[in-house]
Design an enzyme around this catalytic site. Structure first.
Site, mmCIF file in Angstrom:
data_model
loop_
_atom_site.group_PDB
_atom_site.id
_atom_site.type_symbol
_atom_site.label_atom_id
_atom_site.label_comp_id
_atom_site.label_asym_id
_atom_site.label_seq_id
_atom_site.Cartn_x
_atom_site.Cartn_y
_atom_site.Cartn_z
ATOM 1 N N TRP A 185 -20.330 14.743 12.641
ATOM 2 C CA TRP A 185 -19.355 14.540 11.569
ATOM 3 C C TRP A 185 -19.730 15.311 10.305
ATOM 4 O O TRP A 185 -20.890 15.354 9.915
ATOM 5 C CB TRP A 185 -19.261 13.052 11.204
ATOM 6 N N THR B 19 0.852 -1.184 0.000
ATOM 7 C CA THR B 19 0.000 0.000 0.000
ATOM 8 C C THR B 19 0.896 1.245 0.000
ATOM 9 O O THR B 19 2.068 1.154 0.362
ATOM 10 C CB THR B 19 -0.892 0.052 1.251
ATOM 11 N N GLU C 121 -6.083 -3.934 -0.267
ATOM 12 C CA GLU C 121 -6.472 -5.009 0.651
ATOM 13 C C GLU C 121 -7.701 -5.790 0.184
ATOM 14 O O GLU C 121 -8.039 -6.824 0.749
ATOM 15 C CB GLU C 121 -6.756 -4.415 2.044
#
Ligand code: ADP
Length: 540
Positions: free
Chosen positions: A445, A186, A331
């Site tokens: 949020w 990654t 992943e």
């Protein structure tokens, strides 16, 4: 009781064997780093991959050994995908855009024994070699004519000579389908890069999934051009999906500028292509400036980073291409979701359909997902609640390669993606943020991605990033940092007024800053860690 069907392990070499037998004269065309186009068939690719497997065996490569590649999308890289994995070794694709220290770290961590590289990367490889003691030979992917007269590289070999010295009578070995096949690290924006080690089984299952009608939907009548690089996440599985379906494969080499791509699309009759938003923005600008249309391109995939709705709309409305939004990560092999409508949604208005199409999409078979709150409780699929996105499935990572503390990554049975998302009642997932980028204002949020997409929708704005900056009253407030288009004029007040009626009042950024450019990672994603450092001392 066990079933009574043949127990034939799923193996990557089987994909190429299939294409060589049943699509023998279907072409693979590549643009070469040395210049010019190379053209051959699946039958010839299979023959050369077997010569390569013989050459690797002669160099002492065996099951489980890691063999590195630093290469563009070309027929030779394609042969390495099959030659290395086919014999049971691990094809470790390395992203040349990573920083030098990361490259050194990755090659040493993987303990690559051989490293194959394109001519473009010769200067880079000469700098890397002294710091990579595990690499016994460096193989330049070209013919004798392009080999340098003198080079400091130990054991420098020539790809074409290695192959020419070998017969093609190689029988692909049969082994457990869980055998490791390839390795991809990654980008590591905050940490050291982490290695995802794919297996033959995970790769084959992912190839079937990628082929589905609501996924890439490619057949033996398609001509496929992956702009996504074979050096990162296996070019989204396209080098495996293409032979499985007998698609003609067009590999663009180092020519990723819009004019070179357009030339290949037209000349080779490309019907399907896949890439990240940055590449498509470049192509769109080119198509507009030159007033061009596509004659064969019917479908494209955009993913890998958040995709502004304006981009989807432009390709669909102006260029007549079906553009599908997809989400995934190293992943997840990498496909996780693709956005296509369900039949129930066909009666909605075009505007309502478009709102759905801007989402990252529905999970493909092989990926299960859920969103959870801070305490790990599952959140409702109402399209409003957002939480950490967790996934599981047969092509999702279980453990990183050579992890310091194995065992913890998926102990809950789920992999934590690091993305924050909503899922609506019809199952469409929408990423609102990376978990480390989410802005918490007064305990609520705010999605930085949504605010960025809106800013990019303004005709004067070229690029936008939104970060949370500490605020005395609200703990954090969103700061909008933008790059204006050349010659465009817009004031801070005008830009903020543009949000009116598009988001809740308290979501509107607290302030705007104009900059000349934004920081990016090696893979072209916004580097918000750097941006947060740059604005650490910011006062409202
Ligand atoms: P890295 O950059 O860490 O190597 P990947 O290349 O695997 O990681 O990228 C995975 C991440 O990219 C995802 O977790 C997500 O944050 C982002 N991403 C991928 N596709 C999309 C998309 N369609 N929309 C928004 N973000 C995306």
């Amino acid at each position: 009781m066990l079933g009574l069907m043949m127990n034939e392990p799923l193996r990557i070499a089987g994909l190429l064997e299939h294409a060589a037998k049943w699509h023998s004269d279907t072409e693979i065309v590549s643009r070469l780093p040395e210049g010019g186009l190379h053209r051959y068939t699946y039958a010839a690719a299979h023959q050369r991959s077997r010569q390569l497997a013989n050459a690797l065996t002669a160099l002492g490569v065996s099951t489980g050994d890691r063999v590195g590649t630093l290469a563009w999308n070309t027929h030779r890289h394609f042969e390495l995908y099959y030659g290395i994995s086919g014999l049971g070794a691990v094809c470790h694709t390395i992203n040349p855009r990573l920083f030098f220290e990361q490259l050194v770290y990755i090659i040493n961590h993987a303990q690559d024994r051989l490293l194959f590289f394109d001519l473009t990367f010769l200067p880079l490889v000469e700098k890397l070699a002294p710091q990579c003691p595990t690499v016994e030979s460096w193989v330049l992917m070209t013919g004798r004519a392009h080999l340098p007269e003198a080079s400091p590289l130990p054991n420098l070999r020539c790809y074409e000579e290695l192959l020419a010295a070998q017969p093609a009578d190689y029988e692909w070995p049969v082994f457990d389908e869980n055998t490791a096949s390839s390795l991809c690290y990654t980008s590591g924006t905050t940490d050291q890069p982490k290695g995802v080690l794919y297996s033959h089984r995970s790769t084959l299952l992912h190839s079937y999934a990628a082929s589905l009608p609501d996924c890439f939907n490619c057949s033996a009548r398609d001509v496929v051009l992956p702009v996504v690089p074979m050096f990162h996440v296996n070019a989204w599985g396209i080098p495996y999906m293409a032979p499985l379906n007998g698609c003609k494969l067009v590999l663009p080499g180092p020519g990723l500028d819009a004019a070179s791509l357009y030339e290949l699309y037209e000349q080779e009759g490309v019907t399907f292509t896949a890439g990240v938003p940055t590449i498509w923005f470049g192509l769109l600008t080119f198509m507009r400036e030159k007033n061009r249309q596509f004659s064969t391109l019917r479908q494209m995939i955009v993913g890998g980073a958040s995709c502004p709705p304006a981009l989807l709309k432009a390709f669909h409305d102006e260029l007549g291409v079906v553009i599908r939004h997809a989400w995934g990560m190293s992943e997840t092999s990498p496909l996780g979701t693709v956005c296509t409508l369900k039949s129930q949604q066909l009666s909605l208005s075009p505007d309502e359909q478009f709102v759905i199409q801007t989402k990252q999409g529905r999970s493909i078979f092989g990926i299960d997902m859920k969103i959870v709150d801070d305490a790990g409780n599952a959140l409702p699929h109402d399209g409003v609640a957002f939480g950490d996105l967790l996934v599981r499935g047969p092509f999702v990572v279980r453990e990183y390669f050579g992890a310091d503390q194995p065992g913890g990554l998926t102990s809950s049975g789920w992999f934590r993606t690091g993305d924050v998302a909503t899922i609506d009642p019809a199952g469409f997932m929408q990423i609102t943020d990376r978990s480390k980028d989410v802005i918490k204002s007064g305990g609520e949020w705010i999605s930085s991605i949504e605010l960025e997409n809106l800013a990019i929708g303004h005709p004067a704005i070229a690029e936008a990033a939104v970060i949370g900056v500490p605020h005395p009253k609200w703990s954090e407030r969103p700061l909008l940092v933008v790059v204006r288009k050349p010659n465009a004029t817009i004031s801070k007040e005008e830009l903020l007024a543009y949000y009116d009626g598009k988001v809740a009042r308290w979501w509107v950024p607290e302030a705007v800053e104009f900059v000349d450019q934004l920081p990016h990672t090696a893979t072209g994603k916004l580097l918000k860690t750097k941006l947060r450092q740059d604005f650490a001392e910011y006062t409202w």
